[in-house]
Motif scaffolding. Structure first.
Motif, PDB file in Angstrom:
ATOM      1  N   LYS A  98     129.925  79.879  30.863  1.00 45.17           N
ATOM      2  CA  LYS A  98     131.350  79.869  30.499  1.00 45.17           C
ATOM      3  C   LYS A  98     131.507  79.510  29.017  1.00 45.17           C
ATOM      4  O   LYS A  98     132.237  80.167  28.286  1.00 45.17           O
ATOM      5  N   LYS A 103     130.802  84.279  31.015  1.00 45.68           N
ATOM      6  CA  LYS A 103     131.389  84.091  32.346  1.00 45.68           C
ATOM      7  C   LYS A 103     131.781  85.423  32.977  1.00 45.68           C
ATOM      8  O   LYS A 103     131.548  85.650  34.160  1.00 45.68           O
ATOM      9  N   ASP A 104     132.366  86.361  32.186  1.00 47.00           N
ATOM     10  CA  ASP A 104     132.784  87.656  32.719  1.00 47.00           C
ATOM     11  C   ASP A 104     131.591  88.513  33.126  1.00 47.00           C
ATOM     12  O   ASP A 104     131.715  89.369  33.996  1.00 47.00           O
ATOM     13  N   SER A 105     130.452  88.307  32.491  1.00 47.39           N
ATOM     14  CA  SER A 105     129.254  89.091  32.795  1.00 47.39           C
ATOM     15  C   SER A 105     128.458  88.506  33.954  1.00 47.39           C
ATOM     16  O   SER A 105     127.575  89.171  34.491  1.00 47.39           O
TER      17      SER A 105
END
Length: 167
Positions: A98, A103-105
């Motif tokens: 994060k 975090k999105d990956s």
């Protein structure tokens, strides 16, 4: 077969001179066309395909060399400042992902006991991932035990399956 050839030769000789010339010209044209379609074109297409594959492999090798140099640079940079923590490895990985902007990956995070975890990253920035991995090792003492990293479609991104353990 021999009789058919003799029949064809007799038929050809019975034609007027102009028609013989036309049949000869058409035969040569058909022979050249067949040679082109059956021999030349497949060889040319195969050669072109091999050249494209070679260029693709060369770009992969170049990318891997750059990545290796960057890994060496990151590995040399920064002293070990491992902080001792009683938190599970999976929690530390999630928190640091994060902070690192990954975090999105972060696709899948599985805990394998308190001292290990497995992670799947999808279209993660390669540079951010390297910084993140360096941070995990330098600050938390979490190192990679196995890695499978593949280049993603978008330049500069990777898909990765990583296994971690705390040393």
């Amino acid at each position: 077969m021999k009789q058919q050839l003799e029949t064809f030769i007799l038929w050809h000789q019975s034609l007027p001179q102009r028609d013989q010339l036309l049949v000869n010209t058409a035969s040569i044209f058909i022979a050249i066309t067949l040679f082109y379609l059956i021999v030349w074109e497949p060889i040319y297409q195969g050669l072109e395909q091999q050249q494209q594959q070679y260029k693709s492999q060369q770009s992969i090798v170049s990318w891997m060399r750059e990545a290796a140099a960057e890994v060496k640079t990151l590995k040399r940079s920064g002293a070990k400042t491992v902080t001792s923590s009683n938190q599970p490895v999976s929690l530390l990985i999630e928190q640091s992902a994060k902070i690192s902007g990954l975090k999105d990956s972060l696709g899948k995070l599985e805990s394998s006991g308190k001292e290990g975890a497995r992670v799947k990253l999808d279209t993660a920035s390669f540079n951010q991932m390297l910084i993140w991995l360096n941070t995990l090792e330098q600050q938390h003492g979490i190192s990679i035990t196995s890695a499978n990293i593949e280049r993603a479609e978008k330049p500069g991104t990777v898909n990765a399956r990583l296994s971690f353990s705390r040393s």
